[in-house]
Design a protein around this motif. Structure first.
Motif, PDB file in Angstrom:
ATOM      1  N   HIS A  90      -5.039   1.457  -0.270  1.00 44.48           N
ATOM      2  CA  HIS A  90      -3.936   2.799   0.408  1.00 44.48           C
ATOM      3  C   HIS A  90      -4.537   2.777   1.627  1.00 44.48           C
ATOM      4  O   HIS A  90      -5.659   2.923   2.247  1.00 44.48           O
ATOM      5  N   ASP A  91      -2.444   2.909   2.552  1.00 35.55           N
ATOM      6  CA  ASP A  91      -3.166   4.093   3.381  1.00 35.55           C
ATOM      7  C   ASP A  91      -3.421   5.633   3.333  1.00 35.55           C
ATOM      8  O   ASP A  91      -2.859   5.985   2.187  1.00 35.55           O
ATOM      9  N   VAL A  92      -4.604   6.625   4.403  1.00 32.86           N
ATOM     10  CA  VAL A  92      -4.835   8.060   3.712  1.00 32.86           C
ATOM     11  C   VAL A  92      -4.687   9.005   4.661  1.00 32.86           C
ATOM     12  O   VAL A  92      -4.866   8.228   6.078  1.00 32.86           O
ATOM     13  N   ILE A  93      -4.195   9.688   4.740  1.00 35.79           N
ATOM     14  CA  ILE A  93      -3.637  10.864   5.821  1.00 35.79           C
ATOM     15  C   ILE A  93      -4.519  12.261   6.042  1.00 35.79           C
ATOM     16  O   ILE A  93      -4.550  12.432   4.685  1.00 35.79           O
ATOM     17  N   ALA A  94      -5.294  12.312   6.364  1.00 38.87           N
ATOM     18  CA  ALA A  94      -5.901  14.002   6.745  1.00 38.87           C
ATOM     19  C   ALA A  94      -5.605  14.712   7.611  1.00 38.87           C
ATOM     20  O   ALA A  94      -5.366  14.406   8.653  1.00 38.87           O
ATOM     21  N   VAL A  95      -4.352  15.686   6.842  1.00 40.55           N
ATOM     22  CA  VAL A  95      -3.768  16.779   7.939  1.00 40.55           C
ATOM     23  C   VAL A  95      -4.949  17.689   7.541  1.00 40.55           C
ATOM     24  O   VAL A  95      -4.948  18.763   7.009  1.00 40.55           O
ATOM     25  N   HIS A 145       6.454  12.657   3.824  1.00 43.53           N
ATOM     26  CA  HIS A 145       7.234  11.808   3.016  1.00 43.53           C
ATOM     27  C   HIS A 145       8.118  11.382   3.925  1.00 43.53           C
ATOM     28  O   HIS A 145       8.110   9.600   3.697  1.00 43.53           O
ATOM     29  N   GLN A 146       8.669  11.942   4.525  1.00 45.44           N
ATOM     30  CA  GLN A 146      10.238  11.528   5.326  1.00 45.44           C
ATOM     31  C   GLN A 146       9.072  10.633   6.511  1.00 45.44           C
ATOM     32  O   GLN A 146      10.578   9.764   7.310  1.00 45.44           O
ATOM     33  N   HIS A 147       8.878  10.748   7.505  1.00 48.59           N
ATOM     34  CA  HIS A 147       7.931  10.486   8.601  1.00 48.59           C
ATOM     35  C   HIS A 147       6.314   9.090   8.329  1.00 48.59           C
ATOM     36  O   HIS A 147       6.440   8.671   9.566  1.00 48.59           O
ATOM     37  N   HIS A 148       6.275  10.028   7.098  1.00 46.29           N
ATOM     38  CA  HIS A 148       4.920   7.802   7.178  1.00 46.29           C
ATOM     39  C   HIS A 148       4.963   7.641   5.879  1.00 46.29           C
ATOM     40  O   HIS A 148       4.040   6.968   5.142  1.00 46.29           O
ATOM     41  N   PRO A 201       0.359  -0.987  -0.295  1.00 49.80           N
ATOM     42  CA  PRO A 201      -0.232  -0.569  -0.322  1.00 49.80           C
ATOM     43  C   PRO A 201       0.677   1.007  -0.430  1.00 49.80           C
ATOM     44  O   PRO A 201       1.801   1.437   0.758  1.00 49.80           O
ATOM     45  N   LEU A 202       0.380   1.798  -0.758  1.00 51.24           N
ATOM     46  CA  LEU A 202       0.970   3.531  -0.336  1.00 51.24           C
ATOM     47  C   LEU A 202       0.102   4.511  -0.055  1.00 51.24           C
ATOM     48  O   LEU A 202      -0.914   4.053   0.688  1.00 51.24           O
ATOM     49  N   ALA A 203       0.632   5.890   0.705  1.00 53.42           N
ATOM     50  CA  ALA A 203      -0.299   6.681   1.649  1.00 53.42           C
ATOM     51  C   ALA A 203      -0.388   7.425   0.725  1.00 53.42           C
ATOM     52  O   ALA A 203       0.624   7.979   0.267  1.00 53.42           O
ATOM     53  N   ALA A 204      -1.219   8.256   0.752  1.00 55.28           N
ATOM     54  CA  ALA A 204      -1.985   9.434   0.350  1.00 55.28           C
ATOM     55  C   ALA A 204      -2.265  10.834   0.724  1.00 55.28           C
ATOM     56  O   ALA A 204      -2.710   9.892   2.447  1.00 55.28           O
TER      57      ALA A 204
END
Length: 618
Positions: free
Chosen positions: A245-250, A374-377, A212-215
């Motif tokens: 895929h993994d998702v991040i809501a900022v 990108h660097q941490h997740h 999985p990618l992270a978006a």
């Protein structure tokens, strides 16, 4: 007419000019042509027979096997590789680069230019001397999805921003398989950047069975609630999550204090730190509710892996980043020329108010968000609205320069009103997702009122319904348009995602009570639903007295004027209680008819003047 020797294969004399052979199915043989088995070598120069390997066709003569009526002069045979191709003439088989002026190609449907106008054609550049396209202007992601990536057709969409420079032109997203193809077909993915690396790598990275990618997608807390305009980026995150895929809501607790200049004519009002923190908490709660409702109501656990969802606040890293370290690190990788070339920046610089340094640095801070994630997740994809493409480009530039890793950006369409204005707080037309700002009933009615020319697009964008089911819904709607089937299904799906199953039931009860005068729906409504439904309606708390009449009720609620005019208003049929018209002012109030089981009466005077009556000590 001269007589030529007979053919040794046939007793019939050789055909006279322009006559076909008796045993030959070809209707026309050119003058003085020999038979394939005939030793007479009477073949004039540059005349070809359908069977003979002659090298050319005479000018302006049709070939018997080809439907094209005319060949331009000195063109080679469409089957034989004759080398006679004059400069700048194209051949149906050969790859000549041009067509001569005013000559139609036999296989090309383009009509010849008008006679009398001379056109100068450039000589083609040698293959090695052509300039290689930059990464930002690379080919499209794929060919099959076509123009399905945008909001084409009936769906209204915000005007595109002014044309970008050639080096920063993204391409329309086109399907490449899997997630990309599905969302291009639905119209949710509008642009993919950079196009060349996305075409080469992204389909394989998003293919089923791959790690999985992270978006991620960012949401600035300029208000204490999300609105309908935020739903499409959230839907993009949810589709990534559904694909495993993994998702991040900022939540942009830090960037909201600066204000995004994209698409704005003037600077935002400064947002105090305390207000920004409170808004960030509210947005975080709204995003958590959306992800939870999706997981509980729209996802089948047996369908596979549902990607992990994480909520972050960029104040947790931007707030701790020293200024000098930021400027010396990320600031040293971003080019001033690129930032100044953004259309949003140029428009603000030309305005009367100009542009502050804080706003100018906003794209740099959003780019740093991408670098940090990108660097941490391990995040490699940034999602955003169509107006965020400039900021996404800045993030791509920073991440690739500092890490050397290929990352990508994907934009989604903007939702606009019927007048073409972008839905949002700034335009004053926001439809909020928090219940205390927009009730489930109001959200439901917003989508029920959508026109036929946009409802199919909205079903593809705002729901998870399969395309086959959407097509069936539209077919039924064509047969029975008075039932508003697509609008009701769209409203139900969106309301259930935003407010859950209970919110959807509340919206349906309010709809039945208000538009269908359903007494049962009124009796089931709670005090909160009554307040939401009749938000602007005055309310009164009354004691039920023995023998109280309809006239007494209307006067105590201040719904009619005193004197004969108020009495006449009732007799004229201008008053209804719980949806039932009352014409006798002296009618005594009855429990179960005028007063519902939940201790409420809904009084209406005229067409739109509602009064909510709450009875005490029944």
């Amino acid at each position: 007419m001269p007589i030529v020797p007979s053919c040794p294969c046939y007793p019939i004399p050789t055909d006279p000019p322009r006559l076909s052979h008796t045993d030959c199915p070809i209707p026309l043989i050119l003058p003085r042509l020999s038979h394939p088995g005939c030793p007479i070598p009477l073949i004039p120069p540059r005349l070809s027979h359908p069977v003979h390997p002659a090298s050319a066709i005479p000018p302006r003569l049709s070939h018997p096997a080809y439907p094209a009526p005319v060949f331009p002069p000195r063109l080679s045979h469409p089957v034989y590789p004759a080398p006679v191709i004059p400069p700048r003439l194209s051949h149906p088989v050969h790859s000549a680069p041009a067509i001569p002026p005013r000559l139609s190609h036999p296989a090309h449907p383009t009509p010849a230019p008008r006679a009398g106008r001379r056109r100068r054609l450039r000589e083609p550049l040698p293959a090695r001397s052509r300039r290689a396209p930059r990464a930002m202007a690379a080919p499209v992601v794929a060919r099959r999805c076509g123009r399905a990536a945008g909001l084409w057709g009936g769906l209204r969409r915000a005007p595109l921003p002014p044309r970008r420079r050639a080096h920063e032109q993204p391409r329309r997203a086109r399907g490449a398989g899997g997630l990309l193809a599905a969302q291009c077909e639905r119209g949710l993915f509008q642009e993919v950047f950079p196009a060349q690396s996305a075409e080469e790598q992204l389909p394989a990275l998003l293919a089923p069975g791959r790690p999985p990618l992270a978006a991620y997608c960012g949401f600035d807390p300029t208000a204490d609630s999300l609105h309908v305009g935020h739903l499409l980026p959230v839907m993009a995150l949810l589709h990534f999550q559904r694909a495993g895929h993994d998702v991040i809501a900022v939540v942009g607790g830090a960037t909201a204090r600066l204000g995004d200049p994209s698409g704005r004519e003037r600077a935002r009002e400064p947002l105090p730190a305390g207000t920004a923190r409170a808004h960030a908490r509210a947005l975080r709660a709204g995003l958590e509710r959306l992800f939870q409702n999706h997981r509980e109501l729209f996802w089948d656990p047996g369908a596979g892996r549902l990607g992990r969802a994480e909520l972050l606040d960029n104040a947790s890293w931007l707030g701790r980043e020293p200024l000098l370290r930021f400027l010396g690190g990320a600031g040293g990788r971003l080019r001033m020329g690129t930032l100044l070339s953004r259309q949003s920046c140029q428009a603000r610089l030309r305005s009367a108010d100009g542009m502050s340094l804080a706003e100018f640095l906003y794209p740099a801070l959003q780019a740093y968000d991408f670098l940090h994630l990108h660097q941490h997740h391990g995040c490699r994809i940034q999602l955003g609205g169509h107006d965020q493409m400039g900021n996404i480009m800045s993030g791509y530039e920073l991440v690739t320069k500092m890490t050397g890793t290929d990352v990508f950006g994907i934009t989604v369409p903007l939702i606009t009103s019927t007048t073409g204005d972008k839905l949002g707080k700034t335009a004053g037309n926001a439809v909020w997702l928090n219940r205390d700002k927009t009730s489930p009933f109001e959200l439901y009615q917003f989508f029920v009122r959508q026109q036929d020319n946009v409802v199919e697009k909205y079903l593809k964008l705002f729901t998870f319904l399969p395309l086959e089911e959407i097509a069936h819904i539209m077919e039924m709607h064509a047969k029975e348009p008075e039932k508003w089937g697509p609008q009701k299904r769209l409203a139900a799906e969106v309301t259930k995602l935003v407010h859950g199953r209970e919110g959807l039931e509340s919206a349906k009860r309010c709809t039945k009570a208000l538009y269908y005068s359903s007494v049962e729906a009124l009796e089931e409504m709670s005090d909160l639903e009554l307040q939401e439904l009749f938000r602007q309606a005055p309310s009164a708390e009354l004691m039920l007295e023995p023998g109280m009449s309809v006239l007494d009720l209307c006067r105590k609620a201040n719904a009619i004027p005193d004197g004969p005019s108020g009495y006449q208003k009732i007799t004229d049929g201008g008053v209804s209680i719980n949806g039932n018209r009352v014409t006798n002012p002296e009618t005594v109030l009855i429990l179960g008819q005028h007063i519902l089981k939940n201790g409420v009466s809904l009084l209406r005077v005229g067409k739109k003047n509602y009064y909510v009556i709450k009875w005490l000590q029944l």
